[in-house]
Design a protein around this motif. Structure first.
Motif, short mmCIF file in Angstrom:
data_model
loop_
_atom_site.label_atom_id
_atom_site.label_comp_id
_atom_site.label_asym_id
_atom_site.label_seq_id
_atom_site.Cartn_x
_atom_site.Cartn_y
_atom_site.Cartn_z
N PRO A 1 -32.91 186.70 43.45
CA PRO A 1 -33.55 187.94 43.23
C PRO A 1 -34.36 188.33 44.48
O PRO A 1 -34.61 187.39 45.44
N PRO A 2 -34.47 189.71 44.57
CA PRO A 2 -35.17 190.25 45.67
C PRO A 2 -36.33 189.87 45.94
O PRO A 2 -37.27 189.47 44.98
N ALA A 3 -36.93 189.99 47.08
CA ALA A 3 -38.35 189.54 47.45
C ALA A 3 -38.99 190.27 48.50
O ALA A 3 -38.36 191.41 48.96
N GLY A 4 -40.32 190.21 48.81
CA GLY A 4 -41.05 191.02 49.58
C GLY A 4 -41.09 192.60 49.35
O GLY A 4 -41.01 193.01 48.20
N PRO A 5 -40.83 193.55 50.22
CA PRO A 5 -40.88 194.76 50.07
C PRO A 5 -39.96 195.48 48.96
O PRO A 5 -40.25 196.53 48.38
N VAL A 6 -38.77 194.83 48.99
CA VAL A 6 -37.66 195.26 48.18
C VAL A 6 -38.12 195.06 46.82
O VAL A 6 -38.04 195.97 45.73
N ARG A 7 -38.80 193.78 46.41
CA ARG A 7 -39.23 193.50 45.03
C ARG A 7 -40.52 194.59 44.72
O ARG A 7 -40.33 194.77 43.27
N GLU A 8 -41.29 194.59 45.55
CA GLU A 8 -42.40 195.60 45.15
C GLU A 8 -41.92 196.93 44.75
O GLU A 8 -42.48 197.55 43.93
N LEU A 9 -40.84 197.49 45.64
CA LEU A 9 -40.34 199.02 45.30
C LEU A 9 -39.62 198.79 43.93
O LEU A 9 -40.01 199.92 43.34
N LEU A 10 -38.92 197.90 43.82
CA LEU A 10 -38.36 197.95 42.40
C LEU A 10 -39.10 198.01 41.41
O LEU A 10 -39.31 198.24 40.17
N GLY A 11 -40.54 197.06 41.70
CA GLY A 11 -41.24 197.12 40.54
C GLY A 11 -42.17 198.55 40.29
O GLY A 11 -42.81 198.74 38.96
N LEU A 12 -41.82 199.40 41.13
CA LEU A 12 -42.32 200.83 40.90
C LEU A 12 -41.43 201.77 40.50
O LEU A 12 -41.82 202.85 40.14
#
Length: 308
Positions: free
Chosen positions: A292-303
């Protein structure tokens, strides 16, 4: 699009909104780091430009006129959009030190990504984290997938396209394409929905091959054993297609997100169709080996949800 000379610049509108919020020109001037005299002159210039008084000035402060109250309401909405655009512009600057590379299809890049990036930055600032520096590449959905596959983008956002098995994906929501024409087009007066055969015979203003918008139309017609007629024009952005139709060009299929404002003002009219599935899914894609994506990618996908 040609704006009238009566529209003030963003900084003047921001000053007026501050006066409304704080109740005096002096307080607004201090909040913006300028002098009261300079602020007063700026507001008088604004009144001259718009052609009406926006403030009633008195010894105890300044109050909005009725027209000024209306203008502040409009200006507040404009300033919110300006903040989004300002954030989006920063992502387009050429900076080799960027940490997150994003690729997005044209509709998503124009209408959704700017908001997501503003929300990402706001969250990181609230949490005391150094904001991620982001680069954004806008392209059609096919090119976005290619950018993710070959590593030029950390995450991509596409519309209506199947994704290679090597990529992981996340559905974000979707929209629906609508057939639009200018208000003077004969099709604007059509009383019955167009059948798939009638749609296939239309000469359209179209996106280029590889775009998510065109893929959806072609697949919808293919479900009836039909194909698109050769288009009148092939344009590379949804904004260009929209502008062409507004100017009297051939009909076009566009996202309901893209034409919402034009339908409200009557600059474009929807032509009903039947028997065509014009719904499409917006999805994020990234290298499956990194799931699963981590870091900024994960943050962006959450939004990154449609309507966020």
């Amino acid at each position: 699009m040609s704006l009238s000379p009566h529209l003030p610049d963003v900084s003047a509108l921001a000053l007026l909104v501050e006066v409304a919020r704080l109740g005096s020109i002096g307080a607004a001037a201090r909040a913006q780091g300028t002098t009261q005299q300079a602020a007063s002159e700026r507001l008088r210039s604004l009144e001259t430009q718009v052609g009406f008084s926006v403030l009633q000035r008195g010894p105890r402060g300044s109050t909005l006129t009725a027209s000024g109250t209306v203008l502040v309401g409009w200006a507040s909405r404009l300033l919110e959009v300006a903040e989004e655009v300002d954030g989006a512009i920063s992502t387009l600057r050429d900076d080799s030190g960027r940490e997150l590379h994003v690729a997005a299809s044209m509709t998503i890049a124009e209408h959704l990504v700017p908001r997501w990036l503003v929300l990402l930055r706001q969250r990181q600032v609230r949490e005391g984290v150094t904001p991620t520096t982001v680069s954004l590449q806008a392209a059609n959905s096919r090119a976005v997938v290619e950018a993710v596959v070959d590593g030029r983008a950390d995450v991509g956002f596409v519309e209506g396209s199947a994704t290679p098995r090597s990529l992981a994906s996340l559905d974000l929501g979707g929209d629906e394409l609508v057939l639009v024409v200018g208000p003077t087009s004969p099709l604007a007066a059509a009383r019955r929905p167009l059948s798939p055969h009638q749609v296939a015979e239309l000469v359209l203003t179209s996106r280029e091959p590889g775009s998510g918008t065109r893929d959806v139309v072609e697949q919808a017609l293919a479900g009836h054993g039909l194909s698109m007629a050769p288009p009148e024009a092939e344009l590379t952005t949804s904004s260009a297609v929209r502008s062409s139709v507004r100017a009297g060009g051939a009909p076009a299929f566009l996202s309901s997100l893209v034409v919402e404002g034009d339908l409200a003002t009557g600059d474009l009219v929807v032509v009903a169709t039947e028997g065509l599935d014009l719904r499409r899914t917006f999805r994020a894609v990234w290298n499956g080996r990194a799931a699963p994506p981590a870091g900024p990618v994960r943050e962006l996908l959450g939004l990154a949800t449609v309507g966020s």
